[in-house]
Scaffold this motif. Sequence first.
Motif, mmCIF file in Angstrom:
data_model
loop_
_atom_site.group_PDB
_atom_site.id
_atom_site.type_symbol
_atom_site.label_atom_id
_atom_site.label_comp_id
_atom_site.label_asym_id
_atom_site.label_seq_id
_atom_site.Cartn_x
_atom_site.Cartn_y
_atom_site.Cartn_z
ATOM 1 N N ALA A 24 0.838 -1.210 0.000
ATOM 2 C CA ALA A 24 0.000 0.000 0.000
ATOM 3 C C ALA A 24 0.872 1.259 0.000
ATOM 4 O O ALA A 24 0.481 2.296 -0.519
ATOM 5 C CB ALA A 24 -0.922 -0.002 1.210
ATOM 6 N N ARG A 25 2.075 1.138 0.580
ATOM 7 C CA ARG A 25 2.977 2.288 0.668
ATOM 8 C C ARG A 25 4.102 2.215 -0.364
ATOM 9 O O ARG A 25 5.080 2.960 -0.267
ATOM 10 C CB ARG A 25 3.646 2.313 2.047
ATOM 11 N N HIS A 26 3.987 1.321 -1.303
ATOM 12 C CA HIS A 26 5.055 1.111 -2.278
ATOM 13 C C HIS A 26 5.398 2.417 -3.006
ATOM 14 O O HIS A 26 4.489 3.140 -3.414
ATOM 15 C CB HIS A 26 4.616 0.045 -3.296
ATOM 16 N N PRO A 27 6.697 2.711 -3.148
ATOM 17 C CA PRO A 27 7.069 3.995 -3.777
ATOM 18 C C PRO A 27 6.569 4.129 -5.216
ATOM 19 O O PRO A 27 6.429 5.244 -5.715
ATOM 20 C CB PRO A 27 8.604 3.990 -3.721
ATOM 21 N N GLN A 28 6.309 3.008 -5.867
ATOM 22 C CA GLN A 28 5.827 3.079 -7.254
ATOM 23 C C GLN A 28 4.311 2.983 -7.355
ATOM 24 O O GLN A 28 3.756 2.930 -8.449
ATOM 25 C CB GLN A 28 6.455 1.935 -8.079
ATOM 26 N N ARG A 29 3.635 2.926 -6.230
ATOM 27 C CA ARG A 29 2.181 2.724 -6.265
ATOM 28 C C ARG A 29 1.491 3.899 -6.955
ATOM 29 O O ARG A 29 1.852 5.047 -6.742
ATOM 30 C CB ARG A 29 1.643 2.572 -4.849
ATOM 31 N N PRO A 30 0.498 3.622 -7.800
ATOM 32 C CA PRO A 30 -0.219 4.735 -8.448
ATOM 33 C C PRO A 30 -0.941 5.608 -7.412
ATOM 34 O O PRO A 30 -1.501 5.090 -6.455
ATOM 35 C CB PRO A 30 -1.235 4.029 -9.350
ATOM 36 N N TYR A 31 -0.852 6.903 -7.617
ATOM 37 C CA TYR A 31 -1.489 7.868 -6.726
ATOM 38 C C TYR A 31 -2.735 8.455 -7.414
ATOM 39 O O TYR A 31 -3.029 8.152 -8.569
ATOM 40 C CB TYR A 31 -0.507 8.980 -6.354
ATOM 41 N N THR A 32 -3.397 9.358 -6.711
ATOM 42 C CA THR A 32 -4.647 9.931 -7.225
ATOM 43 C C THR A 32 -4.486 10.494 -8.644
ATOM 44 O O THR A 32 -5.296 10.206 -9.529
ATOM 45 C CB THR A 32 -5.157 11.036 -6.276
ATOM 46 N N LEU A 33 -3.426 11.283 -8.854
ATOM 47 C CA LEU A 33 -3.267 11.921 -10.173
ATOM 48 C C LEU A 33 -3.046 10.880 -11.274
ATOM 49 O O LEU A 33 -3.416 11.102 -12.434
ATOM 50 C CB LEU A 33 -2.126 12.942 -10.146
ATOM 51 N N ASP A 34 -2.453 9.733 -10.914
ATOM 52 C CA ASP A 34 -2.293 8.663 -11.905
ATOM 53 C C ASP A 34 -3.651 8.101 -12.315
ATOM 54 O O ASP A 34 -3.907 7.869 -13.495
ATOM 55 C CB ASP A 34 -1.412 7.540 -11.337
ATOM 56 N N TYR A 35 -4.511 7.888 -11.326
ATOM 57 C CA TYR A 35 -5.850 7.383 -11.656
ATOM 58 C C TYR A 35 -6.657 8.424 -12.421
ATOM 59 O O TYR A 35 -7.445 8.096 -13.303
ATOM 60 C CB TYR A 35 -6.577 6.939 -10.386
ATOM 61 N N LEU A 36 -6.428 9.686 -12.040
ATOM 62 C CA LEU A 36 -7.129 10.755 -12.757
ATOM 63 C C LEU A 36 -6.806 10.705 -14.242
ATOM 64 O O LEU A 36 -7.681 10.855 -15.100
ATOM 65 C CB LEU A 36 -6.726 12.113 -12.173
ATOM 66 N N LYS A 37 -5.545 10.475 -14.536
ATOM 67 C CA LYS A 37 -5.085 10.439 -15.922
ATOM 68 C C LYS A 37 -5.712 9.260 -16.681
ATOM 69 O O LYS A 37 -6.118 9.392 -17.815
ATOM 70 C CB LYS A 37 -3.554 10.313 -15.925
ATOM 71 N N HIS A 38 -5.789 8.134 -16.001
ATOM 72 C CA HIS A 38 -6.256 6.921 -16.674
ATOM 73 C C HIS A 38 -7.777 6.793 -16.735
ATOM 74 O O HIS A 38 -8.323 6.220 -17.657
ATOM 75 C CB HIS A 38 -5.702 5.674 -15.966
ATOM 76 N N ILE A 39 -8.449 7.265 -15.705
ATOM 77 C CA ILE A 39 -9.887 6.985 -15.588
ATOM 78 C C ILE A 39 -10.744 8.143 -16.090
ATOM 79 O O ILE A 39 -11.776 7.943 -16.706
ATOM 80 C CB ILE A 39 -10.251 6.668 -14.117
ATOM 81 N N PHE A 40 -10.290 9.365 -15.845
ATOM 82 C CA PHE A 40 -11.113 10.543 -16.148
ATOM 83 C C PHE A 40 -10.513 11.332 -17.314
ATOM 84 O O PHE A 40 -9.345 11.157 -17.667
ATOM 85 C CB PHE A 40 -11.214 11.442 -14.913
ATOM 86 N N THR A 41 -11.327 12.203 -17.892
ATOM 87 C CA THR A 41 -10.819 13.097 -18.935
ATOM 88 C C THR A 41 -11.146 14.536 -18.554
ATOM 89 O O THR A 41 -11.995 14.783 -17.688
ATOM 90 C CB THR A 41 -11.476 12.801 -20.302
ATOM 91 N N GLU A 42 -10.491 15.461 -19.217
ATOM 92 C CA GLU A 42 -10.745 16.908 -19.041
ATOM 93 C C GLU A 42 -10.626 17.371 -17.598
ATOM 94 O O GLU A 42 -11.362 18.253 -17.156
ATOM 95 C CB GLU A 42 -12.144 17.283 -19.549
ATOM 96 N N PHE A 43 -9.699 16.775 -16.844
ATOM 97 C CA PHE A 43 -9.556 17.189 -15.436
ATOM 98 C C PHE A 43 -9.105 18.636 -15.339
ATOM 99 O O PHE A 43 -8.111 19.032 -15.952
ATOM 100 C CB PHE A 43 -8.552 16.266 -14.734
ATOM 101 N N GLU A 44 -9.853 19.417 -14.606
ATOM 102 C CA GLU A 44 -9.469 20.796 -14.315
ATOM 103 C C GLU A 44 -9.221 20.887 -12.821
ATOM 104 O O GLU A 44 -10.158 20.840 -12.030
ATOM 105 C CB GLU A 44 -10.582 21.775 -14.706
ATOM 106 N N GLU A 45 -7.967 21.019 -12.457
ATOM 107 C CA GLU A 45 -7.685 21.095 -11.020
ATOM 108 C C GLU A 45 -8.116 22.442 -10.472
ATOM 109 O O GLU A 45 -7.908 23.476 -11.090
ATOM 110 C CB GLU A 45 -6.198 20.845 -10.736
ATOM 111 N N LEU A 46 -8.745 22.396 -9.305
ATOM 112 C CA LEU A 46 -9.182 23.615 -8.629
ATOM 113 C C LEU A 46 -8.400 23.728 -7.323
ATOM 114 O O LEU A 46 -8.173 22.735 -6.639
ATOM 115 C CB LEU A 46 -10.691 23.554 -8.376
ATOM 116 N N HIS A 47 -8.012 24.949 -7.023
ATOM 117 C CA HIS A 47 -7.077 25.131 -5.911
ATOM 118 C C HIS A 47 -7.639 25.977 -4.763
ATOM 119 O O HIS A 47 -8.434 26.878 -4.990
ATOM 120 C CB HIS A 47 -5.804 25.832 -6.414
ATOM 121 N N GLY A 48 -7.173 25.704 -3.587
ATOM 122 C CA GLY A 48 -7.336 26.637 -2.477
ATOM 123 C C GLY A 48 -8.585 26.471 -1.639
ATOM 124 O O GLY A 48 -9.610 26.008 -2.121
#
Lengths: 319, 296
Positions: free
Chosen positions: A64-88
């Motif tokens: 679960a803590r593996h340094p190569q484990r996919p993170y949220t942004l990796d799934y965002l890239k693969h699963i979703f399209t047109e991601f617009e990050e909102l900040h703050g």
Amino acid sequence: MNLNFLEFERPIAELEAKIEELRYVGDDNEINISEEIARLQGKSKALTEQIFSQLTSWQIAQIARHPQRPYTLDYLKHIFTEFEELHGDRAFADDPAIVGGIARLDNRPVMVIGHQKGRDTKEKIRRNFGMPRPEGYRKALRLMEMAERFRLPIFTFIDTPGAYPGVGAEERGQSEAIARNLLVMSRLRTPIVCTVIGEGGSGGALAIGVGDRVLMLGYSTYSVISPEGCASILWKSSERAADAAEAMGITAERLKQLELIDEVVEEPLGGAHRNPAAMAGTLKSRLLRQLNDLEARSMETLLEERYQRLMGFGNFKES
Amino acid sequence: MSWFQKLMPSRIRTEGSNRSRSVPEGLWTKCDNCSAVLYRPEVERNMEVCPKCGHHLRISARRRLELLLDEGTASEIGANLQPVDVLKFRDSKKYRDRLAQAQKQVGEHDALIVMRGEIKQLPVVAGAFEFAFMGGSMGSVVGERFVRAANLSLEERIPLICFSASGGARMQEALFSLMQMAKTSAALARLREAGVPFISVMTDPTMGGVSASLAMLGDINIAEPGALIGFAGPRVIEQTVRETLPEGFQRAEFLLDHGAIDMIVDRREMRDKLSAVLAMLTHQPSPRTKRLPEHA
């Protein structure tokens, strides 16, 4: 040894190294040794299957803590399209330990929020190792309330060692930020699907983890305290983390048995990091199925079921 | 019963083993804060506040509710709920044994006591954490009792009050404990929607999962003077940031300065303050001026 292998994967790593070597030799001498390579590859696969069929809770925590484990942004890239990050959080800062924004899931507009860890040292520090401060939770809350206004279903991805234990975090109300999210998420008038993709570390995880469905990837963990923390308090030694991990029951399979989560999403052989695209593909189909299921309900039914789901947690007897 | 307990007037005498912690075997006691030697019955009369320095000593859940509610109005809720160990949790000791030991020592089934009663004739539901019971940790029974209290509040549309004193979630119930944070917060969300007041009183200490759920969700958040309140424990923070923490860090006064709580209230003023505030939030006449209703 290849750093991408964990301690208990050493036999696999050795085999893989041998395969690499053979390939190198094969290139060099133009001798056809592909048969031998295929044999070793088969052996490596069998060995991986064997090792991964009997992982301990503590070994799963390592994956679960593996340094190569996919993170949220990796799934965002693969699963979703047109991601617009909102900040703050509109009050204090933007916390890079939580990312969020609007995106499309097969054309449907949705809100995505997740913990984000860093890959290299610099980014790890910038993202505070995925440990949010109050402004991270408040950003998440802002985005969730926005999702409600615009009737966007919410997908959260959980992957944090925990909420950050720092002076500033306390000054700015870490407790209140988490508590408020729990309260608001329980009544939010839009479907919420939460997935633990790595570490589900305590209140810091739960603060974006209240929803209609909670999924866990096969080698993710979810616990009230880290195994090390639990061990150092109850066993007076963090060396006993493996015992603590076992006792608490932190794995997806165990938590499904205990009916604390709804679904286990199986990972590719050797873990999500061995094949992130395949992992994302499986996860996407499950998320879609859950969303379709939830969207078939009226809002009142959805909220009532969410409430009853929460009320059902706990064991006691009445004498 | 020891000789001096027999001498004590019955109103301050405590029965059974459950009070043994709040009333040590001795007529004299020492303040944890100013080290003054104190006359035990005087401390009792002073609601377990040091008469010399005002330090608020820890207090049992039952005594807390007894001090709060009008005499003879209290009835307990969820008293029959008892913890079970579904995980068969075992560290250096079995959870079952820890529970049995705590139950025997403290005389309670679990770490939250909830009652319906009245404060100056205003009906309320009030809960208090029992810190002596496994550090006031929140497991399934604590969560369930809290929810039942909240539901009764909602049903009767009467205010809910909770005095927290807890180290956080109970590790021995693992993820079930974590989920009590969501469960209690969800129950409070319904109160909030219905406009039923919830007052959270944070007492020493209110940490971890309890502070990061029900305790911080009061319409009004109150703390007792000097109470330690926070998410992460000071030792954990010190290890993380590798520096010594400033004086007064995570104390009630620090939280007031940083806007986390509405007010700090001395225990001896608590009943007056709560009744006054609740009367306003529920549009009742002021308890300060109200006469007792005349019986026709």
